[in-house]
Write a protein that holds these residues in place. Structure first.
Motif, PDB file in Angstrom:
ATOM      1  N   GLY A   1       0.819  -1.126  -0.194  1.00  0.00           N
ATOM      2  CA  GLY A   1       0.050   0.108   0.036  1.00  0.00           C
ATOM      3  C   GLY A   1       0.762   1.334  -0.106  1.00  0.00           C
ATOM      4  O   GLY A   1       2.060   1.155  -0.107  1.00  0.00           O
ATOM      5  N   PRO A   2       0.181   2.273  -0.182  1.00  0.00           N
ATOM      6  CA  PRO A   2       1.088   3.727   0.210  1.00  0.00           C
ATOM      7  C   PRO A   2       1.795   3.634   1.333  1.00  0.00           C
ATOM      8  O   PRO A   2       1.741   2.868   2.294  1.00  0.00           O
ATOM      9  CB  PRO A   2      -0.066   4.742   0.258  1.00  0.00           C
ATOM     10  N   ASN A   3       3.035   4.590   1.260  1.00  0.00           N
ATOM     11  CA  ASN A   3       4.072   4.559   2.453  1.00  0.00           C
ATOM     12  C   ASN A   3       3.286   4.893   3.818  1.00  0.00           C
ATOM     13  O   ASN A   3       3.907   4.405   4.938  1.00  0.00           O
ATOM     14  CB  ASN A   3       5.012   5.666   1.991  1.00  0.00           C
ATOM     15  N   HIS A   4       2.007   5.662   3.918  1.00  0.00           N
ATOM     16  CA  HIS A   4       1.583   6.155   5.031  1.00  0.00           C
ATOM     17  C   HIS A   4       0.623   4.927   5.828  1.00  0.00           C
ATOM     18  O   HIS A   4      -0.135   5.369   6.447  1.00  0.00           O
ATOM     19  CB  HIS A   4       1.225   7.554   4.782  1.00  0.00           C
ATOM     20  N   LEU A   5       0.192   4.193   4.987  1.00  0.00           N
ATOM     21  CA  LEU A   5      -0.993   3.344   5.246  1.00  0.00           C
ATOM     22  C   LEU A   5      -0.616   1.795   5.315  1.00  0.00           C
ATOM     23  O   LEU A   5       0.474   1.388   4.318  1.00  0.00           O
ATOM     24  CB  LEU A   5      -2.203   3.333   4.242  1.00  0.00           C
ATOM     25  N   VAL A   6      -0.954   0.951   6.087  1.00  0.00           N
ATOM     26  CA  VAL A   6      -1.033  -0.434   6.151  1.00  0.00           C
ATOM     27  C   VAL A   6      -2.365  -1.133   6.146  1.00  0.00           C
ATOM     28  O   VAL A   6      -3.239  -0.641   6.984  1.00  0.00           O
ATOM     29  CB  VAL A   6      -0.214  -0.776   7.564  1.00  0.00           C
ATOM     30  N   PHE A   7      -2.523  -2.047   5.308  1.00  0.00           N
ATOM     31  CA  PHE A   7      -3.822  -2.684   5.003  1.00  0.00           C
ATOM     32  C   PHE A   7      -3.398  -4.000   5.429  1.00  0.00           C
ATOM     33  O   PHE A   7      -2.667  -4.703   4.605  1.00  0.00           O
ATOM     34  CB  PHE A   7      -4.434  -2.494   3.703  1.00  0.00           C
ATOM     35  N   MET A   8      -4.017  -4.818   6.273  1.00  0.00           N
ATOM     36  CA  MET A   8      -3.771  -6.353   6.778  1.00  0.00           C
ATOM     37  C   MET A   8      -4.955  -7.083   6.808  1.00  0.00           C
ATOM     38  O   MET A   8      -6.076  -6.748   6.993  1.00  0.00           O
ATOM     39  CB  MET A   8      -2.999  -6.122   8.055  1.00  0.00           C
ATOM     40  N   ARG A   9      -4.600  -8.376   6.629  1.00  0.00           N
ATOM     41  CA  ARG A   9      -5.552  -9.423   6.924  1.00  0.00           C
ATOM     42  C   ARG A   9      -5.247 -10.632   7.043  1.00  0.00           C
ATOM     43  O   ARG A   9      -4.121 -11.080   7.096  1.00  0.00           O
ATOM     44  CB  ARG A   9      -6.436  -9.719   5.304  1.00  0.00           C
ATOM     45  N   HIS A  10      -5.899 -11.313   8.167  1.00  0.00           N
ATOM     46  CA  HIS A  10      -5.704 -12.684   8.682  1.00  0.00           C
ATOM     47  C   HIS A  10      -5.826 -13.619   7.534  1.00  0.00           C
ATOM     48  O   HIS A  10      -6.964 -13.861   7.233  1.00  0.00           O
ATOM     49  CB  HIS A  10      -6.596 -13.086   9.738  1.00  0.00           C
ATOM     50  N   VAL A  11      -4.740 -14.476   7.288  1.00  0.00           N
ATOM     51  CA  VAL A  11      -4.838 -15.531   6.265  1.00  0.00           C
ATOM     52  C   VAL A  11      -4.487 -16.895   6.931  1.00  0.00           C
ATOM     53  O   VAL A  11      -4.320 -17.787   6.013  1.00  0.00           O
ATOM     54  CB  VAL A  11      -3.900 -15.176   5.191  1.00  0.00           C
ATOM     55  N   GLY A  12      -4.652 -17.014   8.031  1.00  0.00           N
ATOM     56  CA  GLY A  12      -4.297 -18.324   8.946  1.00  0.00           C
ATOM     57  C   GLY A  12      -2.954 -18.838   8.566  1.00  0.00           C
ATOM     58  O   GLY A  12      -2.006 -17.998   8.347  1.00  0.00           O
ATOM     59  N   GLU A  13      -2.673 -19.997   9.238  1.00  0.00           N
ATOM     60  CA  GLU A  13      -1.269 -20.467   9.273  1.00  0.00           C
ATOM     61  C   GLU A  13      -0.655 -20.983   8.167  1.00  0.00           C
ATOM     62  O   GLU A  13       0.541 -20.895   7.717  1.00  0.00           O
ATOM     63  CB  GLU A  13      -1.117 -21.822  10.313  1.00  0.00           C
ATOM     64  N   ASP A  14      -1.557 -21.147   6.949  1.00  0.00           N
ATOM     65  CA  ASP A  14      -0.882 -21.568   5.570  1.00  0.00           C
ATOM     66  C   ASP A  14      -0.436 -20.353   4.952  1.00  0.00           C
ATOM     67  O   ASP A  14       0.149 -20.380   3.724  1.00  0.00           O
ATOM     68  CB  ASP A  14      -1.858 -22.156   4.763  1.00  0.00           C
ATOM     69  N   GLY A  15      -0.809 -19.240   5.405  1.00  0.00           N
ATOM     70  CA  GLY A  15      -0.489 -17.818   4.527  1.00  0.00           C
ATOM     71  C   GLY A  15      -1.038 -17.653   3.511  1.00  0.00           C
ATOM     72  O   GLY A  15      -0.741 -16.649   2.604  1.00  0.00           O
TER      73      GLY A  15
END
Length: 200
Positions: free
Chosen positions: A1-15
């Motif tokens: 994402g842009p340098n000033h933002l972080v977008f995260m999501r949980h994807v489990g142990e398998d990644g």
């Protein structure tokens, strides 16, 4: 994402993202002005997406549920937008009845069902006021001027206390009208602490 933002999501142990990792986020963004969410709500209605629009602000988190171009439900954790408060506001229940119904709520029985079973309100009147509650939550969403929004492409049907069918465009038109009136009256009544007093 842009340098000033972080977008995260949980994807489990398998990644890897799969069907067990939660709903897909179709849209997300920041809100900095009242009414800024109107275009997003209009888009969701026009393309008839099914999903949940979550709007967070410093004071509340609200969800609006869509299906087939209609708003089918809305929920809020804002104190004044809970069903008991709406029923009290419209004169359907007394404060004592609200408290009694709240005490009867269980994991299997929602507030509205408890109020009906206790004989405080007919089911038909409850349904009418659940429509009013949904409208009030949607209008509150449109007024959020500082927060975030996320549109997820699915939701758990069991979370919906009722399944309504409200026109997105009608809600937007009424919401915009209310925003105009709010701006007009805010010039004369700066905050809720100002109480009108009769003059000769």
């Amino acid at each position: 994402g842009p340098n000033h933002l972080v977008f995260m999501r949980h994807v489990g142990e398998d990644g890897r993202r799969d069907e067990h990792d939660g709903a897909i986020c179709r849209l997300a963004g920041e809100l900095t002005l009242p009414g800024a969410i109107c275009d997003i709500v209009s888009l969701i209605g026009q393309v008839a997406w099914k999903g949940e629009l979550i709007v967070t602000s410093p004071t509340a988190t609200r969800s609006v549920f869509f299906d087939g171009g209609q708003v089918i439900c809305a929920t809020s954790n804002a104190e004044g937008e809970r069903l008991g408060e709406v029923l009290y506001k419209y004169g359907a229940l007394t404060r004592e009845q609200v408290e009694s119904a709240a005490n009867a709520v269980t994991s299997d029985q929602r507030f509205g069902e408890a109020a009906v079973k206790l004989g405080f309100i007919p089911r038909e009147r409850l349904y009418q006021l659940m429509v009013k509650q949904t409208e009030e939550v949607v209008f509150a969403v449109l007024l959020v001027s500082d927060g975030m929004f996320y549109f997820l492409d699915t939701f758990d049907e069991s979370r919906l206390p009722a399944h309504l069918n409200l026109s997105v465009q009608s809600l937007l038109m009424e919401g915009v009208r209310r925003m105009d009136e709010t701006r007009y009256f805010r010039e004369r009544i700066p905050c809720d602490l100002h109480v009108p007093a009769k003059v000769p």
